[in-house]
Design a protein around this motif. Structure first.
Motif, PDB file in Angstrom:
ATOM      1  N   VAL A 302      -7.120  13.145  10.894  1.00  0.00           N
ATOM      2  CA  VAL A 302      -7.182  12.256   9.730  1.00  0.00           C
ATOM      3  C   VAL A 302      -8.217  11.150   9.914  1.00  0.00           C
ATOM      4  CG1 VAL A 302      -5.879  10.581   8.355  1.00  0.00           C
ATOM      5  CG2 VAL A 302      -4.804  12.721   9.043  1.00  0.00           C
ATOM      6  N   MET A 334      -0.299  11.196   3.715  1.00  0.00           N
ATOM      7  CA  MET A 334      -0.256  11.319   5.175  1.00  0.00           C
ATOM      8  C   MET A 334       1.086  10.809   5.672  1.00  0.00           C
ATOM      9  SD  MET A 334      -4.065   9.777   5.390  1.00  0.00           S
ATOM     10  CE  MET A 334      -3.909   9.348   3.644  1.00  0.00           C
ATOM     11  N   ILE A 344       0.405  16.401   5.670  1.00  0.00           N
ATOM     12  CA  ILE A 344      -0.839  15.918   5.061  1.00  0.00           C
ATOM     13  C   ILE A 344      -1.066  16.744   3.798  1.00  0.00           C
ATOM     14  CG2 ILE A 344      -3.342  15.637   5.323  1.00  0.00           C
ATOM     15  CD1 ILE A 344      -2.870  15.628   8.384  1.00  0.00           C
TER      16      ILE A 344
END
Length: 467
Positions: A302, A334, A344
């Motif tokens: 991420v 997230m 996610i």
């Protein structure tokens, strides 16, 4: 009198009715969902209010499964129908509002409130365009149906149900986009990543949360971290914020536990470059520390691989189509919970020439150490394109050019409107090119002057399509 002059006479009535709609917080509400209220009680309140307007103004109206209200003007037995596809649901208010999101207010010529841009104001401009034609007793050959959905911001379970029961309009437009005519809309698809979330290492990521919808750029992210003894994470976080002046936030430390709040810039997920993704920035900050296990993999994916990557370069998905433009990526949700499950949600918008399996395959190839299952979420939508030569595109383009004094060619949008559910459907309005896009953002607004300006364009367009 010009169309614009006639529409101006309706301004105060339009604002009064819009105020009533804005005050209804028509956000999907699982707590009040029942078979009778499929998307929550506030949606029913909103539809009932529109039906009250229709009853007051003498329109025919009806409802489909408490999901859709339709309002009709023109010959009831007409063989052809012009549809106006709208929605009355909105995204949650979120943080950062300078005034209550569901209390409409006019300041410095701007109308503020959740739904002012997406799309309650344009819904009411379309309704008042019908009202003006009815007040003038215009004789139509096609009938007009204003079709009002309640699930556009979520699963699109409403308008397909309407079409199944009531049939597809002959042609139509959705005022859920921008001027001029949007005759092409990219495909959109949400891809879900599910993975274990067991942390180890010197630093432990206990919890990470950002985003609530895949089609919104998250404006807020929170994390709870266990740090080694003697470590002061607060100063590091303050230094990080200084590097990025468009971010805000705070960190609080109690012993070895640190709680972090980071505020970015919320935006519509169709245009991720307009926002600053709080979730990926917080992951980017934390990725510099000695996390291990699944936390390390999560933060690297991420905070590094897809951080600030609206064209999905880090996933090997960079793609451009000459007619429809670029593939884009929004990292919308997230979640990470130590000894739990991580999630996610990636929202892709892509032109013709890209297929879903290629998207999923490329995501799987670029997960790094993240041990995730990759699946699609619900059914996405393929690319949609109506030829420029179509009567619908030509009439709407001409009306816009004549009323504004500027011809702008039809174009493609990253956003998805209900127009794509019609074979001959385009998005048309009500965002003017010179107005800042505030859809899905805090302090959402629209210029007051554009309410009747949009109404006039819709009214003449409907008249030309139906006379």
């Amino acid at each position: 009198m010009t169309w614009a002059t006639q529409a101006k006479e309706y301004e105060q009535g339009l604002i009064n009715d819009l105020n009533q709609i804005i005050r209804i917080p028509s956000v999907l509400d699982p707590k009040t969902q029942t078979p009778q209220t499929p998307f929550g009680i506030e949606m029913i309140r909103a539809l009932s209010q529109m039906e009250a307007f229709a009853n007051r103004d003498g329109f025919r109206y009806g409802r489909v499964d408490n999901m859709v209200t339709w309002i009709e003007f023109g010959p009831q037995d007409a063989a052809e129908t012009v549809g106006i596809l709208t929605h009355i649901d909105v995204v949650p208010a979120g943080d950062g509002w300078l005034r209550p999101a569901f209390t409409p207010e006019i300041l410095d010529g701007l109308y503020f409130g959740r739904g002012a841009a997406d799309m309650k104001a344009d819904l009411m401009s379309a309704y008042y365009a019908m009202k003006m034609l009815a007040d003038q007793k215009r004789v139509l050959k096609r009938k007009i149906r204003l079709i009002i959905g309640t699930d556009e911001e979520n699963g699109w379970r409403d308008i397909p149900r309407y079409i199944e029961q009531e049939g597809e309009p002959t042609l139509g437009f959705s005022p859920d986009g921008a001027f001029p005519v949007v005759n092409g809309e990219k495909a959109f698809q949400t891809v879900q990543l599910r993975f274990p979330s067991l942390s180890d290492g010197a630093y432990i990521l206990e919890r990470f949360m950002s985003g609530s919808r895949p089609n919104v750029v998250p404006g807020e992210a929170k994390a709870r971290v266990q740090v080694p003894k003697g470590v002061d994470l607060i100063k590091d976080f303050e230094n990080y914020l200084e590097q990025y002046p468009f971010l805000n936030g705070e960190a609080k430390q109690n012993g070895q536990t640190v709680k972090i709040l980071l505020l970015g810039v919320q935006a519509h997920g169709a245009y991720p470059a307009d926002g600053k993704n709080a979730g990926t920035y917080l992951a980017h900050f934390l990725s510099r520390y000695d996390f291990g296990g699944d936390a390390r993999a999560f933060l690297d994916f991420v905070g590094v691989t897809i951080h600030q990557d609206v064209y999905a370069n880090g996933l090997g998905l960079t793609y451009h189509d000459s007619q429809m433009g670029d593939l884009t990526l929004n990292v919308g949700v997230m979640r990470y919970s130590h000894r739990g499950q991580g999630t996610i949600l990636l929202n892709f918008r892509y032109p013709q020439g890209v297929n879903l399996q290629a998207v999923i395959t490329q995501v799987q190839r670029h997960l790094g150490a993240l041990n995730a299952d990759v699946t699609k979420v619900q059914a996405g939508m393929p690319p949609h394109l109506v030829p420029i030569e179509d009567e619908l595109v030509q009439v709407l383009s001409d009306v816009y050019a004549e009323q504004t004094g500027e011809y702008l060619p039809p174009r493609t949008s990253n956003g998805g409107s209900y127009a794509r559910l019609l074979k001959r459907g385009v998005a048309f309005g009500g965002q003017f090119p010179d107005v800042k896009v505030t859809s899905h953002q805090a302090n959402e607004s629209t210029p007051v002057a554009n309410l009747t300006r949009t109404m006039a364009i819709f009214a003449e367009s409907l008249w030309r399509l139906c006379k």
